[in-house]
Write a protein that holds these residues in place. Structure first.
Motif, PDB file in Angstrom:
ATOM      1  N   MET A  44      -4.140  17.634   4.251  1.00  0.00           N
ATOM      2  CA  MET A  44      -4.303  16.427   4.429  1.00  0.00           C
ATOM      3  C   MET A  44      -2.999  15.655   5.284  1.00  0.00           C
ATOM      4  N   LYS A  45      -3.671  14.404   5.960  1.00  0.00           N
ATOM      5  CA  LYS A  45      -2.020  13.827   7.265  1.00  0.00           C
ATOM      6  C   LYS A  45      -1.694  12.299   6.509  1.00  0.00           C
ATOM      7  N   PHE A  46      -1.007  12.781   6.925  1.00  0.00           N
ATOM      8  CA  PHE A  46       0.276  11.267   6.438  1.00  0.00           C
ATOM      9  C   PHE A  46       0.538  10.161   7.812  1.00  0.00           C
ATOM     10  N   GLY A  47      -0.196   9.468   8.198  1.00  0.00           N
ATOM     11  CA  GLY A  47       0.488   8.476   9.133  1.00  0.00           C
ATOM     12  C   GLY A  47       1.825   8.220   8.937  1.00  0.00           C
ATOM     13  N   GLY A  48       1.955   7.206  10.344  1.00  0.00           N
ATOM     14  CA  GLY A  48       3.590   7.056  10.949  1.00  0.00           C
ATOM     15  C   GLY A  48       4.008   5.811   9.399  1.00  0.00           C
ATOM     16  N   THR A  49       2.998   5.123   8.622  1.00  0.00           N
ATOM     17  CA  THR A  49       3.612   4.673   8.099  1.00  0.00           C
ATOM     18  C   THR A  49       3.460   4.963   6.163  1.00  0.00           C
ATOM     19  N   SER A  50       3.071   5.959   6.818  1.00  0.00           N
ATOM     20  CA  SER A  50       2.797   6.841   5.214  1.00  0.00           C
ATOM     21  C   SER A  50       4.289   7.823   4.785  1.00  0.00           C
ATOM     22  N   SER A  98      -2.108  13.178  15.606  1.00  0.00           N
ATOM     23  CA  SER A  98      -2.302  12.890  14.781  1.00  0.00           C
ATOM     24  C   SER A  98      -3.208  13.598  13.275  1.00  0.00           C
ATOM     25  N   ASP A  99      -4.372  12.725  13.986  1.00  0.00           N
ATOM     26  CA  ASP A  99      -5.840  12.252  12.790  1.00  0.00           C
ATOM     27  C   ASP A  99      -6.231  13.973  13.696  1.00  0.00           C
ATOM     28  N   TYR A 100      -6.502  13.791  14.732  1.00  0.00           N
ATOM     29  CA  TYR A 100      -7.497  15.024  15.540  1.00  0.00           C
ATOM     30  C   TYR A 100      -6.703  16.736  15.301  1.00  0.00           C
ATOM     31  N   THR A 147      -3.585   7.293   5.360  1.00  0.00           N
ATOM     32  CA  THR A 147      -2.602   5.757   6.202  1.00  0.00           C
ATOM     33  C   THR A 147      -2.454   5.058   5.146  1.00  0.00           C
ATOM     34  N   ASP A 148      -2.898   3.529   5.786  1.00  0.00           N
ATOM     35  CA  ASP A 148      -2.244   2.291   5.273  1.00  0.00           C
ATOM     36  C   ASP A 148      -3.314   0.801   5.303  1.00  0.00           C
ATOM     37  N   VAL A 149      -4.892   1.571   4.854  1.00  0.00           N
ATOM     38  CA  VAL A 149      -5.391   0.732   4.771  1.00  0.00           C
ATOM     39  C   VAL A 149      -6.109   1.675   3.583  1.00  0.00           C
ATOM     40  N   ASN A 150      -6.939   0.647   2.867  1.00  0.00           N
ATOM     41  CA  ASN A 150      -8.828   1.627   1.518  1.00  0.00           C
ATOM     42  C   ASN A 150      -9.558   2.715   2.485  1.00  0.00           C
ATOM     43  N   GLY A 151      -9.346   2.619   3.918  1.00  0.00           N
ATOM     44  CA  GLY A 151     -10.642   3.326   4.146  1.00  0.00           C
ATOM     45  C   GLY A 151     -10.878   3.184   5.493  1.00  0.00           C
ATOM     46  N   VAL A 152     -12.350   3.593   5.967  1.00  0.00           N
ATOM     47  CA  VAL A 152     -13.408   2.777   6.654  1.00  0.00           C
ATOM     48  C   VAL A 152     -13.358   1.246   6.576  1.00  0.00           C
ATOM     49  N   LEU A 153     -12.637  -0.081   7.197  1.00  0.00           N
ATOM     50  CA  LEU A 153     -13.033  -1.050   6.707  1.00  0.00           C
ATOM     51  C   LEU A 153     -14.530  -1.829   7.881  1.00  0.00           C
ATOM     52  N   THR A 154     -15.021  -2.758   7.220  1.00  0.00           N
ATOM     53  CA  THR A 154     -16.305  -3.091   8.153  1.00  0.00           C
ATOM     54  C   THR A 154     -15.935  -3.979   9.208  1.00  0.00           C
ATOM     55  N   ALA A 155     -14.853  -4.233   9.662  1.00  0.00           N
ATOM     56  CA  ALA A 155     -14.225  -4.876  10.799  1.00  0.00           C
ATOM     57  C   ALA A 155     -11.696  -4.302  10.541  1.00  0.00           C
ATOM     58  N   ASP A 156     -12.073  -4.745  11.202  1.00  0.00           N
ATOM     59  CA  ASP A 156     -10.078  -4.309  10.786  1.00  0.00           C
ATOM     60  C   ASP A 156      -8.512  -5.565  11.091  1.00  0.00           C
ATOM     61  N   PRO A 157      -9.190  -5.416   9.672  1.00  0.00           N
ATOM     62  CA  PRO A 157      -8.517  -6.168   8.265  1.00  0.00           C
ATOM     63  C   PRO A 157      -7.739  -7.591   9.352  1.00  0.00           C
ATOM     64  N   ARG A 158      -6.982  -6.317  10.638  1.00  0.00           N
ATOM     65  CA  ARG A 158      -5.557  -7.709  10.688  1.00  0.00           C
ATOM     66  C   ARG A 158      -6.659  -8.789  11.584  1.00  0.00           C
ATOM     67  N   MET A 159      -8.014  -8.423  11.539  1.00  0.00           N
ATOM     68  CA  MET A 159      -8.243 -10.010  12.469  1.00  0.00           C
ATOM     69  C   MET A 159      -9.566 -10.048  11.870  1.00  0.00           C
ATOM     70  N   GLY A 163     -12.116   1.421  19.870  1.00  0.00           N
ATOM     71  CA  GLY A 163     -10.915   1.308  19.481  1.00  0.00           C
ATOM     72  C   GLY A 163     -11.347   0.960  17.494  1.00  0.00           C
ATOM     73  N   ALA A 164     -11.485   1.576  16.794  1.00  0.00           N
ATOM     74  CA  ALA A 164     -11.059   0.917  15.013  1.00  0.00           C
ATOM     75  C   ALA A 164      -9.639   1.948  15.961  1.00  0.00           C
ATOM     76  N   LYS A 165      -9.049   1.913  15.549  1.00  0.00           N
ATOM     77  CA  LYS A 165      -7.325   2.267  15.340  1.00  0.00           C
ATOM     78  C   LYS A 165      -7.362   3.469  14.598  1.00  0.00           C
ATOM     79  N   VAL A 166      -7.907   3.009  13.527  1.00  0.00           N
ATOM     80  CA  VAL A 166      -7.771   4.299  12.124  1.00  0.00           C
ATOM     81  C   VAL A 166      -8.251   5.384  12.007  1.00  0.00           C
ATOM     82  N   LEU A 167      -8.607   6.106  13.427  1.00  0.00           N
ATOM     83  CA  LEU A 167      -9.445   7.426  13.631  1.00  0.00           C
ATOM     84  C   LEU A 167      -9.123   7.279  15.359  1.00  0.00           C
TER      85      LEU A 167
HETATM   86  P1  ADP Z   1      -1.538   5.888  10.471  1.00  0.00           P
HETATM   87  O1  ADP Z   1      -0.011   5.193  11.029  1.00  0.00           O
HETATM   88  O2  ADP Z   1      -1.785   6.367   9.450  1.00  0.00           O
HETATM   89  O3  ADP Z   1      -2.598   6.399  11.406  1.00  0.00           O
HETATM   90  P2  ADP Z   1      -2.563   3.683  12.008  1.00  0.00           P
HETATM   91  O4  ADP Z   1      -2.172   2.350  12.347  1.00  0.00           O
HETATM   92  O5  ADP Z   1      -3.510   4.320  13.863  1.00  0.00           O
HETATM   93  O6  ADP Z   1      -2.806   4.253  10.726  1.00  0.00           O
HETATM   94  O7  ADP Z   1      -4.566   3.065  11.244  1.00  0.00           O
HETATM   95  C1  ADP Z   1      -4.702   2.554  10.870  1.00  0.00           C
HETATM   96  C2  ADP Z   1      -4.366   0.726  11.289  1.00  0.00           C
HETATM   97  O8  ADP Z   1      -5.761   1.384  11.937  1.00  0.00           O
HETATM   98  C3  ADP Z   1      -4.930  -0.047  10.001  1.00  0.00           C
HETATM   99  O9  ADP Z   1      -3.508  -0.344   9.647  1.00  0.00           O
HETATM  100  C4  ADP Z   1      -6.455  -0.972  10.749  1.00  0.00           C
HETATM  101  O10 ADP Z   1      -4.934  -2.061  10.717  1.00  0.00           O
HETATM  102  C5  ADP Z   1      -6.309  -0.036  11.781  1.00  0.00           C
HETATM  103  N1  ADP Z   1      -8.133  -0.759  11.730  1.00  0.00           N
HETATM  104  C6  ADP Z   1      -8.845  -0.921  13.073  1.00  0.00           C
HETATM  105  N2  ADP Z   1     -10.085  -1.142  12.727  1.00  0.00           N
HETATM  106  C7  ADP Z   1      -9.874  -0.567  11.426  1.00  0.00           C
HETATM  107  C8  ADP Z   1     -11.248  -0.062  10.426  1.00  0.00           C
HETATM  108  N3  ADP Z   1     -12.562  -0.147  10.907  1.00  0.00           N
HETATM  109  N4  ADP Z   1     -10.997   0.077   9.514  1.00  0.00           N
HETATM  110  C9  ADP Z   1      -9.680   0.019   9.309  1.00  0.00           C
HETATM  111  N5  ADP Z   1      -9.042   0.509  10.364  1.00  0.00           N
HETATM  112  C10 ADP Z   1      -8.924  -0.057  10.840  1.00  0.00           C
END
Ligand code: ADP
Ligand code: ASP
Ligand code: MG
Length: 485
Positions: free
Chosen positions: A8-14, A214-216, A234-246, A268-272
């Motif tokens: 299990m990996k914890f990202g920066g905000t976690s 760190s995901d890698y 991480t800090d979102v509920n999972g993989v989302l249909t788009a970046d929730p910030r957008m 570019g989906a930063k979540v991974l």
């Molecule tokens: P961590 O620090 O846990 O590695 P990151 O900031 O690297 O977290 O990645 C999580 C962020 O990725 C989310 O806060 C979200 O804004 C962004 N993101 C971009 N695209 C997506 C997506 N399709 N689904 C989920 N998150 C996304």
């Protein structure tokens, strides 16, 4: 190993402050009751950025950069340790270790200031300091909770090539070292806490796996240990249909395939981190993306096969972290092997090519690369094509950084007619000009280049056009019991 292993990996905000580190340790401790657990941690949020910025400033002559860095890091980490480790002796020991790691990074910065130089190799040594600090802190908190946490530096586990700043793992030596170091610890019931992001060459020189790496690290270790699953907190509920910030109404997807998640990450989906899924695809180890702020939710499961999206497109992503390099001029038609020389040049600097297009009149070849690769790619192209430029066979090599790539991703876009039509008519309706288009023959994505000012509008419009905000509403918001029952 007698028990299944979960990495299990914890990202920066976690692991962003004392409360978040305690929360991460509690999640690991709870999971370790019925399986072996390996924890991977990022640096506290903001720390890697400050290390990289300080190294850069030092190299450009700011002598105070090292002091400012070490004061800032000491303050942040001492504050967290003060709240996390109550036993005075244990706290003193941990702080001494933390101070010595911070001092080492500061000394490297002083070296850069003296030399007026920062090599990628030196930067990797400095940039990886944050993870070494959080691994020690998280292991100490586990011990505070009565669980045997033990910190490990991944420089002793993950063996990579020598591409500093974006190294790739070497499978067999990584497997051998990781199993030899961690199996005995896991057999004893202890919880290894491993640094994300960093690794080392076979000669022991520190490397990093690239930003967000760190995901890698988690999937590399998962594959090396034959883990039963990898969980990315991480800090979102999972993989989302788009970046929730957008796109604020983006929905969480219950399941995505390795291919879909890989395409999203690539565009570019930063979540991974883009390479995250590579190590686990062959062995089929499932990867979960979960929210450490809401651990009761099940999150997104990434596996081989998943349900297709009704309209073909499952998610939309975009990134401004790209640059287009155009090699152009009327003379290009007569230049022999121009394409092969261009790609030999990009390959020589290991540029990550995101898109390629060639105009039908053949007087320009455009490649789109990651923004971080643009400067060295341009330099390599200028060197490789020096003679042609000199003799005016080529008019110019131009770099445009004000662009963005938008991508629609979904595994069953393949064989679903009308998707490209809908994508481009949507852009037409929005008045967004498309600069270049690419669709791989695999048809898992349609990606196109727009002016960066139109990026958000394009993503929102596509998200709406494919009904993604409504799709699988409540997905990822399922509670864990609903998934396991
Ligand atoms: P961590 O620090 O846990 O590695 P990151 O900031 O690297 O977290 O990645 C999580 C962020 O990725 C989310 O806060 C979200 O804004 C962004 N993101 C971009 N695209 C997506 C997506 N399709 N689904 C989920 N998150 C996304
Ligand atoms: N700390 C590293 C970074 O900020 C790695 C990571 O967070 O995954 O890039
Ligand atoms: Mg990340």
């Amino acid at each position: 190993m007698s028990r299944p292993i979960q990495v299990m990996k914890f990202g920066g905000t976690s692991v962003g402050d004392a409360d978040r580190i305690r929360n991460a340790a509690a999640i690991a401790a709870a999971a370790s009751k019925d399986r072996a657990v390996v924890v991977v941690v990022s640096a506290m949020s903001g720390v890697t950025n400050s290390l990289i910025a300080a190294a850069g400033k030092a190299a450009s002559g700011h002598e105070a950069a090292a002091e400012t860095l070490s004061n800032g890091l000491r303050e942040k980490h001492h504050e967290a340790v003060g709240k996390l480790v109550l036993d005075i002796e244990k706290r003193r020991e941990l702080l001494a270790e933390i101070d010595s790691l911070i001092e080492r990074a500061a000394n490297h910065c002083r070296g850069c200031a003296l030399l007026g130089e920062l090599s990628p190799r030196a930067l990797d040594v400095i940039a990886g300091t944050g993870e070494r600090l959080t691994a020690r802190m998280t292991a100490a908190v586990l011990r505070e909770m009565g669980r045997p946490g033990a910190a490990f530096d991944a420089t002793d586990l993950i063996v990579t090539d020598e591409v500093y700043g974006g190294a790739r793992p070497l499978g067999e030596p990584t497997r051998t070292k990781t199993q030899a170091a961690l199996f005995p610890v896991l057999e004893k019931g202890a919880i290894p806490v491993v640094t994300g992001y960093i690794a080392a060459t076979s000669k022991g020189i520190p490397t990093t796996l690239g930003r967000g790496g760190s995901d890698y690290s988690a999937t590399i270790l998962g594959a090396a240990l034959d883990a039963s699953e990898v969980v990315i907190w991480t800090d979102v509920n999972g993989v989302l249909t788009a970046d929730p910030r957008m796109v604020p109404d983006a929905a969480t997807l219950d399941e995505v395939s390795y291919i879909e998640a890989g395409e999203l990450a690539f565009f570019g989906a930063k979540v991974l981190h883009p390479m995250t899924l590579r190590p686990v695809i062959e062995s089929g180890i499932p990867v979960w993306i979960r929210n450490s702020f809401q651990p009761e939710l099940a999150g997104t499961k990434i596996t081989q096969t998943v349900r297709p999206a009704p309209l073909g497109v499952k998610a939309v992503t975009a990134t401004r972290d790209v640059a287009m390099i155009a090699v152009a001029g009327p003379g290009i038609i007569g230049v022999p092997d121009i394409a092969s020389r261009i790609f030999a040049a990009t390959a020589s600097v290991r540029a990550n090519i995101v898109m390629i297009s060639q105009s039908s009149s053949q007087d320009s070849i455009c490649i789109v690369v990651q923004a971080s690769d643009a400067a060295r790619t341009e330099k390599a192209l200028r060197e490789a094509l020096y003679e042609d430029i000199h003799h005016h066979d080529l008019e110019h090599i131009k770099v445009n950084r004000n662009l963005a790539i938008v991508a629609a991703v979904g595994e069953n876009m393949c064989g679903t007619p009308g998707i490209a039509g809908r994508v481009f008519s949507t852009m037409g309706k929005e008045g967004i000009n498309i600069i270049a288009i690419a669709q791989g023959s695999s048809e898992y994505n349609i990606s196109f280049l727009v002016d960066s000012s139109g990026m958000e509008k394009a993503v929102k419009a596509l998200h709406d056009a494919f009904g993604l905000g409504q799709q699988e509403k409540g997905g990822g918001a399922r509670a864990v019991e609903q998934v396991t029952s």
